[in-house]
Design an enzyme around this catalytic site. Structure first.
Site, short mmCIF file in Angstrom:
data_model
loop_
_atom_site.label_atom_id
_atom_site.label_comp_id
_atom_site.label_asym_id
_atom_site.label_seq_id
_atom_site.Cartn_x
_atom_site.Cartn_y
_atom_site.Cartn_z
N ASP A 1 0.81 -1.22 0.00
CA ASP A 1 0.00 0.00 0.00
C ASP A 1 0.85 1.27 0.00
O ASP A 1 0.48 2.27 -0.61
CB ASP A 1 -0.94 0.00 1.20
N GLY A 2 2.00 1.24 0.69
CA GLY A 2 2.85 2.42 0.72
C GLY A 2 3.36 2.80 -0.66
O GLY A 2 3.42 3.98 -1.02
N SER B 1 -7.21 0.96 12.51
CA SER B 1 -6.37 0.67 13.67
C SER B 1 -6.74 1.52 14.88
O SER B 1 -6.57 1.10 16.02
CB SER B 1 -4.89 0.90 13.31
N ASN C 1 -7.32 4.66 10.20
CA ASN C 1 -8.66 4.79 10.77
C ASN C 1 -9.11 3.50 11.44
O ASN C 1 -9.63 3.50 12.56
CB ASN C 1 -9.62 5.18 9.65
N ARG D 1 2.58 6.13 -3.01
CA ARG D 1 3.63 6.90 -3.67
C ARG D 1 3.32 7.06 -5.15
O ARG D 1 3.53 8.13 -5.73
CB ARG D 1 4.99 6.22 -3.47
#
Length: 310
Positions: free
Chosen positions: A78-79, A199, A197, A83
């Protein structure tokens, strides 16, 4: 338009050997199809240091403008997808995520289907889904705008030091809602509802629901529960002048701005969504079950005599 006129951005991190290998395969497949692969400058430098054959790939902005990118193929979690969304933000290219990480909630497919995904990109055999993004503005104590950015997942106001608590007031549509001390506040889109959200105890919001979630972090207050407001409402978080410490704004965990006492962060729906490429029309419920490995043993399913919905 011939394939030679088509520019496909490939976004990958060079820190893992399997990702470098996957990037090389994707770039080779694009070239074989006659399309032009493109890399961000940093990615090309990092990948070419491991795989010298990638040193001649066209560079985003320097060689190919962002608005000429047709689609971004993302190899990572996801990171990396966040990006990629940042890289193509000034254009119209959708983002297709191929999960090379763990959960990869934003990814469309897993690495085993990578070759088929590239073939379908070349054939333009995909759909595009618009996801709501947030526009974020910071004003100082003199009400002067000092910073603007955007977010696909969330905008988070957090305390800058562990020992200091923030004193904030939450505002909706220009009206104050509540004041409390806290570690921070998360303002999330439906796309980001399964990230920070989630978490923090916020609700999972189906992507088809346009809404904004507001979730206080470790709040010292009786009324500091998660809120969900409509997409056309404006949310603001003010750091009260009496706050003991400073804060920091993070957007998608990628862009940050320091927040002194008296700062005001306003969040509303952006006029520009983020576009995600989809290969399979899978139900969001199935995605939740698969990505979070939710237990569904014993499910009987709906009766076929009532339309299959109850």
């Amino acid at each position: 338009m011939t394939n030679a006129d088509r520019s496909i951005l490939v976004v990958a991190h060079a820190g893992r050997a399997d990702t470098v290998h996957a990037a090389s395969r994707v770039i080779s497949a694009l070239r074989e199809a006659g399309a032009r692969p493109v890399l961000a400058a940093d990615d090309r430098a990092d990948l070419a240091a491991v795989e010298p054959a990638l040193a001649d790939v066209a560079v985003l902005v320097d060689d190919v403008p962002v608005d000429e990118i047709e689609l971004a193929i993302v190899l990572g979690g996801d990171g990396t997808i966040l990006r990629a969304a940042e890289l193509v933000r000034e254009g119209t290219a959708p983002v297709l995520g191929i999960n090379m990480g763990h959960v990869g909630f934003l990814a469309e497919i897993e690495r085993d289907d990578m070759d088929d995904a590239v073939h379908r990109v070349i054939a333009r055999d995909y759909s595009v889904e618009d996801r709501m993004a947030l526009h974020v503005r910071v004003k100082d104590a003199d009400d002067q705008a000092v910073y603007e950015t955007w977010a696909l997942n969330e905008a988070t106001v957090e305390k800058a030091s562990r020992e200091r608590m923030l004193e904030v007031v939450i505002e909706v549509d220009g009206r104050p809602l509540s004041t409390f001390g806290c570690d921070g506040v998360v303002v999330s889109t439906p796309t980001g509802s399964t990230a920070y959200n989630f978490s923090a105890g916020g609700p999972v919001i189906w992507p088809t629901v346009e809404a904004i979630a507001v979730v206080p972090l470790s709040a010292h207050a009786l009324f500091a529960k998660p809120l969900v407001v409509g997409p056309d409402h404006a949310v603001a978080i003010e750091l009260l002048e009496r706050t003991n410490g400073t804060g920091i704004l993070w957007c998608d965990g990628r862009r940050s701005h320091d927040l002194p006492a008296g700062a005001r962060v306003s969040v509303r729906r952006s006029t520009r969504p983020v576009r995600l490429a989809r290969l399979h029309p899978a139900a969001f419920t199935d995605r939740l079950v698969r990505k979070f490995r939710l237990p569904v043993e014993g499910w009987r399913g709906p009766s076929s005599t009532n339309g299959g919905v109850a």
